[in-house]
Design an enzyme around this catalytic site. Structure first.
Site, short mmCIF file in Angstrom:
data_model
loop_
_atom_site.label_atom_id
_atom_site.label_comp_id
_atom_site.label_asym_id
_atom_site.label_seq_id
_atom_site.Cartn_x
_atom_site.Cartn_y
_atom_site.Cartn_z
N HIS A 92 -19.18 -4.05 -4.55
CA HIS A 92 -17.96 -4.01 -5.36
C HIS A 92 -16.80 -4.74 -4.69
O HIS A 92 -15.79 -5.02 -5.36
CB HIS A 92 -17.54 -2.56 -5.62
CG HIS A 92 -18.45 -1.81 -6.53
ND1 HIS A 92 -18.81 -2.26 -7.78
CD2 HIS A 92 -19.08 -0.62 -6.37
CE1 HIS A 92 -19.62 -1.40 -8.35
NE2 HIS A 92 -19.81 -0.39 -7.51
N ASP B 265 -28.55 -1.80 -8.11
CA ASP B 265 -27.65 -0.65 -8.10
C ASP B 265 -27.27 -0.32 -9.54
O ASP B 265 -27.14 -1.20 -10.39
CB ASP B 265 -26.40 -0.98 -7.28
CG ASP B 265 -25.53 0.24 -7.02
OD1 ASP B 265 -25.55 0.75 -5.90
OD2 ASP B 265 -24.82 0.68 -7.96
N HIS C 184 -24.55 0.52 -10.74
CA HIS C 184 -23.26 -0.04 -11.09
C HIS C 184 -23.30 -1.56 -10.91
O HIS C 184 -23.94 -2.07 -9.99
CB HIS C 184 -22.15 0.54 -10.21
CG HIS C 184 -22.05 2.03 -10.27
ND1 HIS C 184 -22.66 2.86 -9.34
CD2 HIS C 184 -21.43 2.85 -11.16
CE1 HIS C 184 -22.40 4.12 -9.65
NE2 HIS C 184 -21.66 4.14 -10.74
N ASP D 128 -28.81 4.59 -6.69
CA ASP D 128 -28.14 5.54 -7.57
C ASP D 128 -28.66 5.48 -9.00
O ASP D 128 -28.18 6.23 -9.86
CB ASP D 128 -26.62 5.34 -7.54
CG ASP D 128 -26.21 3.89 -7.56
OD1 ASP D 128 -27.09 3.01 -7.71
OD2 ASP D 128 -25.00 3.62 -7.42
#
Length: 609
Positions: free
Chosen positions: A332, A368, A370, A459
């Site tokens: 991120h 991931d 996200h 995740d």
């Protein structure tokens, strides 16, 4: 009722004491349990002290004397009164008392409220304060809060004192960790790999890890422990040690801190300085969920340095593949900002380090849950780095909101950013492998990278409290196996997210076993969901403008759309029948309903389609 809560953290036992101050003004129907306690404790006012409640300065409550008892304004002893009340009262006495109450004014009643004491305590007329302690504990595995009287987590089922930090996912989730040497030896022997006798000198898989990264943590806990916590690395390393993989079958590389010059290839100078400033602060935040303490800058430099050195080692051939067991995560972190628990972008640092070592093209696959908005931003105009991300998107409603299928790259690099945005949660192995077969591998094979990097957030794993998806360790192993066919097997796996300790440790172990040459446990029976097929079709329709070889694949899937819908319908009907009609209904009063729901009885329905 007014409730005020103060949380106090007891970190050694993960317990929280909530002191709840409750002010109650009752009308004669207060809880008996609280007033039984007040009956056992003498009222304030004993030892000769009087309580003034009247507005005129006179005593509306008499003085107390332990030897004499309570004396009211008429001179009647409460001991005598209680004796008379306990006796059988004559009807005329009761009538006389009731008439006396009717003749009295409200002020008289207030000043002589002892006259109306029968068997009930009148202490409920005044506000009382009681302190009730509620003990809670936070699950080590998923960080969710539980009441102290429960032994297993209400969310994930983990025992409140499980040994997951000592033995990783090999520890039983249902029992307490006794910590004896015999049990520890038994667990290790039971789960140690058959090939653990291989010496590290003959190993071709490198692992990057340094305990100083454990010092990066949130200083002051908020409502519950931060999901990106040091226990993530502890659980994975404990699993690898229990299995005899690391230390054992993999060899470590020396840790070093990344230099500012290397970071400036990825991040702006302002961003680098902002991260460095945190080393002079006890606690700080880049965003409400992205914390730092005085050790965070060092941990971020170590993580980036390990990833850069692993990429160089693998590309140069000194290691066949590797796993970066690092934190804080990085995908991120963009050119100018830290966010989403990430400080420096480890995958981007590794990709550019490999190019400095001579790699012309680098592939980054980000699974991931996200979207890696930072990685996409860094390489948005770069044709030498192909970025492919599979993530929950839900029309931009899922964090961070970026990563739609139409985001393909800019400034001549269109097609070198491939987003596979899931439209809902609960995505599992079948959808991920299906997307690998029809999107990831065809594009990656045509790109022909010199090095492949996986931004391996776990995740999306089953049980993760943030991702809420359903990928299993076997699914991650299968995807890793598919990527080993690229770039001559030169593969670097970098840890990103993942916040259920049991899920990330079992998934990471499964991935490293593939790096060591083991085959995944079993092949998956690929039957994607309807939503998964729709997402893949949407991506193919966009990306075939940049990768023409996807055209025939898109046409084939379109023609098979009806078949996938029919298979999914039958699958869902079967699941529904198994779920809604328990077997014991067959012999009871619900036997008719049992046969109806299981399809043994068919009902003709008339009406429009």
């Amino acid at each position: 009722m007014i409730l005020a809560e103060n949380l106090h953290v007891n970190s050694p036992s993960n317990m929280v004491r909530e002191t709840v101050q409750m002010s109650r003004l009752t009308n004669g129907e207060a809880e008996n349990s609280l007033h039984k306690q007040s009956d056992q404790n003498p009222r304030q006012g004993r030892n000769g002290r009087c309580r003034n409640l009247g507005s005129n300065g006179t005593s509306s409550q008499p003085c107390y004397d332990e030897n004499v008892g309570e004396v009211n304004r008429s001179g009647i002893s409460t001991r005598d009164a209680s004796d008379s009340l306990n006796a059988n009262m004559q009807p005329d006495v009761i009538h006389k008392k009731a008439r006396q109450q009717k003749e009295m004014t409200f002020q008289d009643m207030y000043n002589n409220q002892d006259l109306f004491d029968d068997e009930d305590d009148d202490s409920d007329w005044e506000p009382t304060q009681e302190r009730v302690e509620i003990k809670k504990w936070f699950c080590t595995n998923c960080t969710m809060v539980n009441l102290d009287d429960t032994i297993h987590c209400d969310i994930c089922g983990e025992h409140k004192e499980s040994g997951i930090l000592r033995h990783g996912f090999f520890a039983s989730p249902f029992s307490q960790d006794v910590g004896s040497a015999e049990v520890e030896s038994e667990i290790k022997e039971r789960h140690r790999d058959l090939g653990c006798s291989i010496s590290t000198s003959n190993s071709s898989t490198a692992v990057g890890f340094d305990e100083r990264m454990l010092l990066h943590s949130e200083v002051e806990m908020k409502s519950h422990p931060h999901p990106e916590r040091p226990d993530r690395l502890r659980a994975i390393s404990a699993s690898l040690a229990t299995a005899g993989i690391f230390p054992g079958r993999c060899y470590p590389i020396s840790a070093r801190e990344i230099t500012q010059e290397e970071l400036e290839r990825v991040h702006s100078l302002e961003h680098i300085e902002a991260v460095e400033i945190t080393s002079h602060l006890l606690s700080s935040y880049f965003t409400p969920d992205t914390y730092a303490n005085e050790h965070s800058a060092c941990a971020a430099r170590l993580a980036a340095g390990l990833c850069a050195d692993l990429a160089t080692e693998i590309f140069s051939g000194r290691a066949k593949n590797g796993f970066a067991l690092v934190r804080p995560p990085g995908h991120h972190a963009g050119v100018r900002q830290a966010m989403g628990f990430c400080l420096h972008n480890n995958a981007a640092v590794a990709a550019l380090a490999a190019q400095v070592a001579g790699a012309k093209k680098v592939l980054i696959v980000d699974w991931d849950v996200h979207h890696g908005n930072g990685t996409q931003e860094i390489f948005d105009q770069n044709k030498s780095v192909l970025y492919i991300s599979l993530h929950r998107h839900e029309g931009g409603k899922f964090y961070p909101g970026t990563g739609a299928a139409h985001e393909v790259g800019t400034m001549g690099a269109e097609g070198y950013c491939v987003n596979i945005p899931w439209s809902c949660g609960g995505v599992g192995d079948n959808d991920y492998v299906f997307a690998f077969q029809h999107v990831v591998l065809p594009i990656a094979s045509e790109f022909a990278p010199d090095l492949t990097i996986i931004s391996a957030g776990f995740d999306a794993a089953r049980g993760d409290p943030l991702g809420c998806c359903d990928v299993t360790p076997a699914g991650y192993a299968q995807m890793t196996q598919m990527l080993t066919a690229l770039s001559g097997g030169k593969l670097l796996v970098i840890l990103e997210g993942g916040y259920n300790l049991r899920s990330i440790s079992s998934s990471a172990t499964a991935v490293i076993k593939v790096l060591l040459g083991e085959s995944p446990e079993c092949g998956l029976d690929i039957l994607p969901s309807k939503a998964g097929v729709q997402t893949v079709l949407e991506v193919l329709q966009i990306q075939m403008n940049f990768w023409p070889t996807l055209g025939p694949r898109f046409s084939d899937l379109q023609s098979q759309w009806g078949t996938y819908c029919l298979k999914n319908k039958k699958k869902h009907i079967k699941k529904r029948r198994l779920a809604v009609a328990p077997l014991w209904w067959k012999w009871g009063r619900k036997s008719l309903l049992y046969h109806l729901l299981n399809g043994h009885i068919h009902v003709n329905q008339r009406g429009g389609d």
